[in-house]
Design an enzyme around this catalytic site. Structure first.
Site, mmCIF file in Angstrom:
data_model
loop_
_atom_site.group_PDB
_atom_site.id
_atom_site.type_symbol
_atom_site.label_atom_id
_atom_site.label_comp_id
_atom_site.label_asym_id
_atom_site.label_seq_id
_atom_site.Cartn_x
_atom_site.Cartn_y
_atom_site.Cartn_z
ATOM 1 N N SER A 197 0.813 -1.243 -0.134
ATOM 2 C CA SER A 197 0.061 0.098 -0.026
ATOM 3 C C SER A 197 1.007 1.255 -0.002
ATOM 4 C CB SER A 197 -0.934 -0.081 1.105
ATOM 5 O OG SER A 197 -1.860 -1.141 1.206
ATOM 6 N N GLY A 198 0.278 2.431 -0.050
ATOM 7 C CA GLY A 198 1.201 3.583 -0.116
ATOM 8 C C GLY A 198 1.236 4.376 -1.394
ATOM 9 N N HIS A 199 0.611 3.529 -2.610
ATOM 10 C CA HIS A 199 0.550 4.027 -3.921
ATOM 11 C C HIS A 199 -0.803 4.535 -4.491
ATOM 12 C CE1 HIS A 199 4.688 2.573 -3.988
ATOM 13 N NE2 HIS A 199 4.251 1.099 -3.576
ATOM 14 N N LYS B 87 3.844 -5.867 -10.379
ATOM 15 C CA LYS B 87 4.830 -4.908 -10.483
ATOM 16 C C LYS B 87 6.269 -5.491 -10.160
ATOM 17 C CE LYS B 87 3.544 -1.202 -7.900
ATOM 18 N NZ LYS B 87 2.582 -2.037 -7.129
ATOM 19 N N HIS C 55 9.389 3.739 -3.931
ATOM 20 C CA HIS C 55 9.554 3.355 -2.631
ATOM 21 C C HIS C 55 10.580 4.310 -2.248
ATOM 22 C CE1 HIS C 55 7.850 -0.155 -4.399
ATOM 23 N NE2 HIS C 55 6.894 -0.201 -3.413
#
Lengths: 331, 331
Positions: B55-57, B105, B219
């Site tokens: 997560s975080g994207h 990815k 990241h």
């Protein structure tokens, strides 16, 4: 100042060219102006919807130009009202003879300049009506505004007035439904960080590392209170407390919800706010017709969010749900 | 750390609840998992498309769950690959008997865990195929990756493989067109600021006030070079130089363009980059089929952007233009 720009004084001009270059089939820039219009303007037999204001709030307003929303967006310099002659150009370019409706966020400069353009257009024989959006419940009167400020609730006015116009509504009908939205929409925001106007080069205010501001305006105008950063649930509670009790929204009401990011807020955080907002609505017995989570009315790279509620009736639901096709809003 | 969260360790869980609460008619969370699926999954007679990762994207990947794109998104902790059992749950929940296609990815953890889930699913009699997206031309091999990293080009794989599946394509046909996208898509990014993983509490790297990093990973993995912040035109030139010459894209080619924000970048700046990107393409004699400007594959609150080109043919154009309906992509 960390920004991806060229000459700070050319930022809006560069941006407008970048917008038109992205969507050359659907929008164009009126030559010699800072106005973005539907490429097929004027649309025959349709009331035209024109909005705008200072830049720096993207996707507001150029991202909402397209079928079912705006016919034109007048883009001022960053956080600066567009001049009346620019608004006039937008009115003249979009009027099909059925009249032009102006959606104005309540900032003194915007109201003055849009009203002046309205008079100039009327003098040229164009029918123009307007609505002033003042959904921000945080403060009465502030740095640039007499009365309440207009913030993210403006997007609901764009969408619903735009749908009414697209459906063939008259200028009076478009005005009536826009006024209904304004009467039923309320918002409030908060910020963790300030933002920097490119031509200024330094942040417009300062917040300590542990500090947030509740009720902040979209140009960094003072809100209600600065205090230590609270949890997402506490922030949602505080914003909802103000918004819910203002109209007030009551048990049994049906609403549209917008959780809006101010520019630098990770989408993750907007969804965390939405979780609590939806819980509060459920506990209160308020039904959600539809929710929107994302960046709709920003303040450059400000970190923070706003919450908007719009009380729905059958007419508003039909118009909110009508198809639209714009770069930033295609629901 | 300035974030709108509750317990940092609950951020992903809170977010997932907030996503489902926003779109309860179209998505659901598989009970006891971190998987977001189409509410109507499994869709009879359709190959299922499953993607995911750390997560975080956001909006990647849960924002792309819906008709015409993903059937499920498997959401790991922030910047952390989801475990194989979570991927397996997504596969089992979406398979209609026509097979499941994984869009991965290229990060070593993602590839390992998705491939492990693939084997587990095959052992249960489910047909599974995969594609690994590696569009980032900046570096070979980096902190978490053998080979090139997968970044924003992944969205084009979601869209085009999703459209092929929606149109009734077989698992082999979906795989073939996804591989065609991977073969023709290239990206590169840059950052002005780092971001902070909530559970870590401090930025993952440091950039000086006047410094940017070219070729950075989503990241915060090292890129090609750190240097003083250049103008938007120079940044666009540098990214395009790398991207254009990699495939290479040539005069007469037709492309889709994505100018993607990394999370904290004002939309104004993305359009300023787009202006130059479109100028470069025009000078090079490359035609643009369609452009996308916005936040599609982010890195929490990182400031920066990436540019993606996808070389189009008639099949890819038809599939890219096919209708889709997801929270983050409705073109």
């Amino acid at each position: 100042m960390k920004k991806i720009i060229n000459d700070p004084n050319q930022a809006v001009s560069d941006m407008l060219q970048g917008i038109v270059a992205a969507y050359p089939d659907s929008v164009k820039q009126l030559e010699g102006t800072t106005v973005v219009v539907r490429k097929d303007a004027p649309v025959a037999g349709k009331v035209a919807i024109v909005s705008g204001g200072g830049s720096g709030h993207e996707p507001a307003h150029a991202g909402y130009v397209g079928k079912g929303m705006l016919d034109a967006a007048v883009c001022g310099e960053v956080f600066t009202s567009p001049a009346p002659d620019q608004v006039l150009e937008a009115i003249k370019a979009t009027d099909s003879g059925k009249g032009v409706f102006l959606v104005i966020k309540n900032y003194s400069g915007d109201v003055m300049n849009f009203e002046m353009a309205m008079e100039m257009a009327e003098a040229e024989g164009i029918q123009v009506e307007k609505v002033v959006v003042n959904d921000d419940v945080a403060v009465e009167d502030s740095e640039f505004t007499t009365g309440r400020r207009g913030i993210a609730g403006t997007i609901f006015v764009h969408k619903i007035a735009g749908a009414k116009a697209e459906a063939g509504g008259s200028l009076e009908e478009v005005k009536a439904v826009a006024e209904k939205v304004v009467a039923n929409v309320r918002s409030m925001g908060m910020a963790l960080t300030p933002c920097t106007v490119p031509a200024a080069g330094t942040p417009s205010f300062h917040l300590e590392e542990n500090e947030m501001e509740i009720g902040i305006g979209i140009h960094g105008e003072a809100g209600i209170e600065r205090k230590p950063i609270a949890s997402a649930d506490e922030i949602a509670n505080e914003l909802m407390e103000h918004v819910l009790h203002d109209l007030p929204y009551r048990k049994g009401d049906e609403v549209a919800v917008m959780v809006n990011g101010l520019g630098a807020t990770p989408e993750m955080e907007l969804y965390i706010i939405n979780k609590k907002v939806q819980e509060i609505l459920k506990e209160t017995g308020i039904n959600v017709h539809r929710a929107f989570v994302g960046n709709f009315m920003t303040s450059l790279e400000m970190a923070g969010c706003s919450v908007t509620l719009l009380k729905m009736d059958d007419e508003l639901k039909t118009l909110l749900d009508a198809p639209s096709s714009t770069p930033a809003f295609c629901f």
